[in-house]
Design an enzyme around this catalytic site. Structure first.
Site, PDB file in Angstrom:
ATOM      1  N   ARG A 107      36.329  43.488  39.034  1.00 45.54           N
ATOM      2  CA  ARG A 107      34.915  43.667  38.690  1.00 45.54           C
ATOM      3  C   ARG A 107      34.223  42.335  38.842  1.00 45.54           C
ATOM      4  O   ARG A 107      34.717  41.334  38.328  1.00 45.54           O
ATOM      5  CB  ARG A 107      34.852  44.165  37.242  1.00 45.54           C
ATOM      6  CG  ARG A 107      33.491  44.520  36.768  1.00 45.54           C
ATOM      7  CD  ARG A 107      33.558  45.095  35.393  1.00 45.54           C
ATOM      8  NE  ARG A 107      33.607  44.056  34.349  1.00 45.54           N
ATOM      9  CZ  ARG A 107      33.209  44.297  33.106  1.00 45.54           C
ATOM     10  NH1 ARG A 107      32.786  45.502  32.772  1.00 45.54           N
ATOM     11  NH2 ARG A 107      33.276  43.334  32.198  1.00 45.54           N
ATOM     12  N   THR A 125      27.590  41.017  38.606  1.00 41.30           N
ATOM     13  CA  THR A 125      26.904  42.283  38.962  1.00 41.30           C
ATOM     14  C   THR A 125      27.561  43.487  38.274  1.00 41.30           C
ATOM     15  O   THR A 125      27.023  44.575  38.267  1.00 41.30           O
ATOM     16  CB  THR A 125      27.024  42.519  40.488  1.00 41.30           C
ATOM     17  OG1 THR A 125      28.429  42.703  40.764  1.00 41.30           O
ATOM     18  CG2 THR A 125      26.477  41.344  41.271  1.00 41.30           C
ATOM     19  N   ASP A 128      39.552  41.157  27.541  1.00 44.11           N
ATOM     20  CA  ASP A 128      39.831  41.473  28.946  1.00 44.11           C
ATOM     21  C   ASP A 128      41.288  41.916  29.020  1.00 44.11           C
ATOM     22  O   ASP A 128      42.205  41.118  28.784  1.00 44.11           O
ATOM     23  CB  ASP A 128      39.593  40.252  29.848  1.00 44.11           C
ATOM     24  CG  ASP A 128      39.809  40.623  31.313  1.00 44.11           C
ATOM     25  OD1 ASP A 128      38.823  40.759  32.054  1.00 44.11           O
ATOM     26  OD2 ASP A 128      40.989  40.827  31.706  1.00 44.11           O
ATOM     27  N   ASP A 172      43.653  39.822  31.137  1.00 46.92           N
ATOM     28  CA  ASP A 172      43.963  38.514  30.527  1.00 46.92           C
ATOM     29  C   ASP A 172      44.901  38.673  29.349  1.00 46.92           C
ATOM     30  O   ASP A 172      45.848  37.896  29.176  1.00 46.92           O
ATOM     31  CB  ASP A 172      42.670  37.832  30.076  1.00 46.92           C
ATOM     32  CG  ASP A 172      41.770  37.479  31.248  1.00 46.92           C
ATOM     33  OD1 ASP A 172      40.616  37.083  31.024  1.00 46.92           O
ATOM     34  OD2 ASP A 172      42.241  37.630  32.406  1.00 46.92           O
TER      35      ASP A 172
HETATM   36  O1  LIG Z   1      34.620  50.024  33.882  1.00 45.67           O
HETATM   37  P1  LIG Z   1      34.373  48.656  34.521  1.00 45.67           P
HETATM   38  O2  LIG Z   1      33.060  48.034  34.084  1.00 45.67           O
HETATM   39  O3  LIG Z   1      34.566  48.675  35.996  1.00 45.67           O
HETATM   40  O4  LIG Z   1      35.463  47.662  33.887  1.00 45.67           O
HETATM   41  C1  LIG Z   1      36.783  48.058  33.750  1.00 45.67           C
HETATM   42  C2  LIG Z   1      37.697  47.182  34.594  1.00 45.67           C
HETATM   43  O5  LIG Z   1      37.593  45.808  34.188  1.00 45.67           O
HETATM   44  C3  LIG Z   1      38.886  45.273  34.009  1.00 45.67           C
HETATM   45  O6  LIG Z   1      39.435  44.848  35.226  1.00 45.67           O
HETATM   46  P2  LIG Z   1      39.036  43.419  35.891  1.00 45.67           P
HETATM   47  O7  LIG Z   1      37.980  43.692  36.908  1.00 45.67           O
HETATM   48  O8  LIG Z   1      38.729  42.446  34.781  1.00 45.67           O
HETATM   49  O9  LIG Z   1      40.340  42.994  36.654  1.00 45.67           O
HETATM   50  P3  LIG Z   1      41.814  42.820  36.043  1.00 45.67           P
HETATM   51  O10 LIG Z   1      42.300  44.232  35.747  1.00 45.67           O
HETATM   52  O11 LIG Z   1      42.563  42.160  37.143  1.00 45.67           O
HETATM   53  O12 LIG Z   1      41.671  41.994  34.782  1.00 45.67           O
HETATM   54  C4  LIG Z   1      39.707  46.443  33.560  1.00 45.67           C
HETATM   55  O13 LIG Z   1      41.080  46.243  33.878  1.00 45.67           O
HETATM   56  C5  LIG Z   1      39.138  47.593  34.357  1.00 45.67           C
HETATM   57  O14 LIG Z   1      39.792  47.709  35.590  1.00 45.67           O
HETATM   58  O1  LIG Z   2      36.080  45.195  27.615  1.00 44.23           O
HETATM   59  C1  LIG Z   2      36.425  45.183  28.794  1.00 44.23           C
HETATM   60  C2  LIG Z   2      35.553  45.590  29.831  1.00 44.23           C
HETATM   61  C3  LIG Z   2      36.005  45.535  31.107  1.00 44.23           C
HETATM   62  N1  LIG Z   2      37.246  45.106  31.350  1.00 44.23           N
HETATM   63  C4  LIG Z   2      38.080  44.721  30.359  1.00 44.23           C
HETATM   64  O2  LIG Z   2      39.230  44.339  30.608  1.00 44.23           O
HETATM   65  N2  LIG Z   2      37.652  44.750  29.080  1.00 44.23           N
END
Ligand SMILES: O=P(O)(O)OC[C@H]1O[C@H](OP(=O)(O)OP(=O)(O)O)[C@H](O)[C@@H]1O
Ligand SMILES: O=c1cc[nH]c(=O)[nH]1
Ligand SMILES: [Mg+2]
Length: 212
Positions: free
Chosen positions: A103, A107, A202, A205
């Site tokens: 994400r 944006t 997150d 993380d």
């Molecule tokens: O519903 P959204 O607003 O799209 O957010 C949700 C996404 O955000 C986080 O991923 P991130 O993009 O942080 O990547 P990661 O899984 O590698 O941490 C989470 O793992 C979801 O995939």
């Molecule tokens: O709270 C949140 C929102 C998006 N992605 C995450 O990992 N946590």
């Protein structure tokens, strides 16, 4: 689209531990693994089965067995990977594909950086695993990716969902009965940074200890 929020004391207990900012990554990973197995039981209620002959030590009989083609598990990298083991414990013969999506934190749009999935998904039941349904942009893109390739149905298994994300997904998917969301909880809202409140931070993380 069907939405199922799982009400179960063990789900609630494990989720509380996940939310706790003091829960370290190794424990966080173990809890995600345990939690997704509880959710997978509910999420696979409609997995296709067929009748086969089977002979017990006592007598021949007929029984239900997973149908072909086997379902496909689709972890959304990074954080979805933490849910893969828990899901595949219940569906050990399922095929496993991958979608890498990140994400854009300004944006809040999702960008797909990797995919390892068959091009033709016709007739396939797909189980997407991603811990967080925040704005829904990631899952909207993932669900469309699978439906565009002919998926028979898509079930998304999440740990936390925000009302905004569910609404956006509902809007994008409409009243198709072949898309189901299963989540351990429905949280209050998104904050100005697109994070789920109260959430768990997150997920990627927390799982992998990387603060990007
Ligand atoms: O519903 P959204 O607003 O799209 O957010 C949700 C996404 O955000 C986080 O991923 P991130 O993009 O942080 O990547 P990661 O899984 O590698 O941490 C989470 O793992 C979801 O995939
Ligand atoms: O709270 C949140 C929102 C998006 N992605 C995450 O990992 N946590
Ligand atoms: Mg993610």
């Amino acid at each position: 689209m069907r939405t199922q929020i799982i009400e179960h004391p063990l789900v609630a207990h494990k989720l509380t531990l996940l939310r706790d900012r003091n829960t370290p990554s190794p424990v966080f990973r173990q809890l995600v693994d345990e939690l997704v197995t509880l959710l997978a039981y509910e999420a696979t209620r409609d997995v296709a089965v067929r009748e086969i002959d089977v002979v017990t030590p006592v007598a021949p009989t007929k029984g239900l067995s997973l149908a072909y083609p086997r379902p496909i598990l689709v972890p959304i990298l990074r954080a979805g990977l933490g849910m893969l083991e828990g899901m595949s414990k219940l569906l050990p013969t399922a095929e496993i594909g991958f979608l890498g999506m990140k994400r854009d934190e300004t944006t809040l749009e999702a960008h797909t950086y990797a995919n390892r999935l068959p091009d033709d998904l016709s007739g396939r039941q797909c189980y997407v695993v991603d811990p967080m349904l925040a704005t829904g942009h990631t899952l909207i893109d993932a669900v469309n990716y699978l439906l565009e390739r002919g998926a028979r149905d898509v079930t998304c298994v999440c740990l936390l969902a925000a009302p905004e994300g569910l609404r956006n997904l509902e809007e994008a998917v409409g009243d198709r009965a072949d898309v189901t969301i299963v989540s351990a909880a429905l949280d209050e809202r998104l904050n100005e940074n697109g994070y789920i409140v109260p959430g768990l931070g997150d997920a990627g993380d927390r799982l992998y200890g990387i603060v990007d």
